[in-house]
Motif scaffolding. Structure first.
Motif, mmCIF file in Angstrom:
data_model
loop_
_atom_site.group_PDB
_atom_site.id
_atom_site.type_symbol
_atom_site.label_atom_id
_atom_site.label_comp_id
_atom_site.label_asym_id
_atom_site.label_seq_id
_atom_site.Cartn_x
_atom_site.Cartn_y
_atom_site.Cartn_z
ATOM 1 N N VAL A 138 0.809 -1.205 0.000
ATOM 2 C CA VAL A 138 0.000 0.000 0.000
ATOM 3 C C VAL A 138 0.846 1.259 0.000
ATOM 4 C CG1 VAL A 138 -2.002 -1.083 1.073
ATOM 5 C CG2 VAL A 138 -0.267 -0.032 2.521
ATOM 6 N N SER A 139 2.073 1.164 0.533
ATOM 7 C CA SER A 139 2.916 2.348 0.574
ATOM 8 C C SER A 139 4.353 1.952 0.849
ATOM 9 C CB SER A 139 2.424 3.306 1.665
ATOM 10 O OG SER A 139 3.182 4.500 1.651
ATOM 11 N N CYS A 140 5.263 2.828 0.441
ATOM 12 C CA CYS A 140 6.674 2.621 0.761
ATOM 13 C C CYS A 140 7.324 3.977 0.988
ATOM 14 C CB CYS A 140 7.391 1.844 -0.333
ATOM 15 S SG CYS A 140 7.482 2.712 -1.899
ATOM 16 N N ILE A 141 8.433 3.934 1.690
ATOM 17 C CA ILE A 141 9.220 5.145 1.923
ATOM 18 C C ILE A 141 10.685 4.781 1.769
ATOM 19 C CG2 ILE A 141 9.254 4.789 4.429
ATOM 20 C CD1 ILE A 141 9.081 7.903 4.669
ATOM 21 N N SER A 142 11.425 5.644 1.115
ATOM 22 C CA SER A 142 12.829 5.365 0.861
ATOM 23 C C SER A 142 13.658 5.548 2.126
ATOM 24 C CB SER A 142 13.353 6.287 -0.236
ATOM 25 O OG SER A 142 13.311 7.637 0.208
ATOM 26 N N ARG A 143 14.883 5.103 2.049
ATOM 27 C CA ARG A 143 15.769 5.202 3.211
ATOM 28 C C ARG A 143 15.932 6.658 3.659
ATOM 29 N NH1 ARG A 143 21.457 4.977 2.990
ATOM 30 N NH2 ARG A 143 21.323 4.334 0.811
ATOM 31 N N SER A 144 16.003 7.553 2.707
ATOM 32 C CA SER A 144 16.171 8.972 3.039
ATOM 33 C C SER A 144 14.869 9.615 3.514
ATOM 34 C CB SER A 144 16.675 9.732 1.809
ATOM 35 O OG SER A 144 15.661 9.778 0.823
ATOM 36 N N GLY A 145 13.753 8.993 3.184
ATOM 37 C CA GLY A 145 12.455 9.592 3.487
ATOM 38 C C GLY A 145 11.965 10.542 2.418
ATOM 39 N N ARG A 146 12.790 10.778 1.412
ATOM 40 C CA ARG A 146 12.418 11.764 0.390
ATOM 41 C C ARG A 146 11.424 11.210 -0.625
ATOM 42 N NH1 ARG A 146 18.159 12.793 0.492
ATOM 43 N NH2 ARG A 146 18.600 14.683 1.655
ATOM 44 N N THR A 147 11.406 9.920 -0.771
ATOM 45 C CA THR A 147 10.506 9.302 -1.748
ATOM 46 C C THR A 147 9.450 8.479 -1.026
ATOM 47 O OG1 THR A 147 12.222 9.178 -3.431
ATOM 48 C CG2 THR A 147 10.335 7.711 -3.689
ATOM 49 N N THR A 148 8.199 8.734 -1.356
ATOM 50 C CA THR A 148 7.091 7.934 -0.845
ATOM 51 C C THR A 148 6.185 7.566 -2.006
ATOM 52 O OG1 THR A 148 5.795 9.915 -0.345
ATOM 53 C CG2 THR A 148 7.113 8.990 1.441
ATOM 54 N N LEU A 149 5.653 6.377 -1.982
ATOM 55 C CA LEU A 149 4.748 5.907 -3.019
ATOM 56 C C LEU A 149 3.512 5.286 -2.378
ATOM 57 C CD1 LEU A 149 7.336 4.188 -5.406
ATOM 58 C CD2 LEU A 149 6.276 6.424 -5.705
ATOM 59 N N TYR A 150 2.399 5.358 -3.115
ATOM 60 C CA TYR A 150 1.146 4.850 -2.584
ATOM 61 C C TYR A 150 0.401 4.072 -3.666
ATOM 62 C CZ TYR A 150 2.092 8.347 0.965
ATOM 63 O OH TYR A 150 2.685 9.091 1.960
ATOM 64 N N ALA A 151 -0.269 3.014 -3.234
ATOM 65 C CA ALA A 151 -1.121 2.274 -4.149
ATOM 66 C C ALA A 151 -2.333 3.128 -4.511
ATOM 67 C CB ALA A 151 -1.578 0.971 -3.502
ATOM 68 N N ASP A 152 -2.859 2.937 -5.697
ATOM 69 C CA ASP A 152 -4.026 3.706 -6.120
ATOM 70 C C ASP A 152 -5.213 3.497 -5.187
ATOM 71 O OD1 ASP A 152 -3.393 3.310 -9.689
ATOM 72 O OD2 ASP A 152 -2.656 4.768 -8.246
#
Length: 125
Positions: free
Chosen positions: A48-62
């Motif tokens: 449903v979601s992810c966050i990169s190690r830096s925290g700068r990138t986040t993604l979400y499922a539709d």
């Protein structure tokens, strides 16, 4: 022993909110990218979601976009999943997982190495 422990699940009415927590023990989360997954009975696991190690990138499922926010607090060694406007379709067990990735990229599919045991989210009136 490396452990991830999810918490914050529970019973909420439709339209309500929950904040899920993923806490790490015996290792530090700041070296990892983190994902939140869910899997309802008889269905495939969904990231449903992810966050990169830096925290700068986040993604979400539709399916959850605009309703949830993932963020991390490295000082607390914790990652959070804020869930708003919950629907009955959100009813399931939620898991967090960690894996190695580049600083600004989410962990690639199937590259998660450690998993928690999950926390149950129930949406019911």
């Amino acid at each position: 022993q490396l452990q991830l422990v999810e918490s914050g699940g529970g019973l909420v009415q439709p339209g309500g909110s929950l904040r899920l927590t993923c806490a790490a023990s015996e290792f530090t989360l700041d070296s990892y990218g983190i994902g939140w997954f869910r899997q309802a009975p008889g269905k495939e696991r969904e990231e449903v979601s992810c966050i990169s190690r830096s925290g700068r990138t986040t993604l979400y499922a539709d399916s959850v976009k605009d309703r949830i926010t993932i963020y991390r607090d490295n000082a607390q060694n914790t990652v959070f999943l804020q869930m708003n406007s919950l629907e009955r379709l959100d009813l399931t067990v939620y898991y967090c997982a960690v894996g190695y990735s580049l600083a600004n990229i989410c962990v690639a599919d199937k590259q998660y190495t450690y998993w928690g045991k999950g926390t149950q989210v129930t949406v019911s009136s």
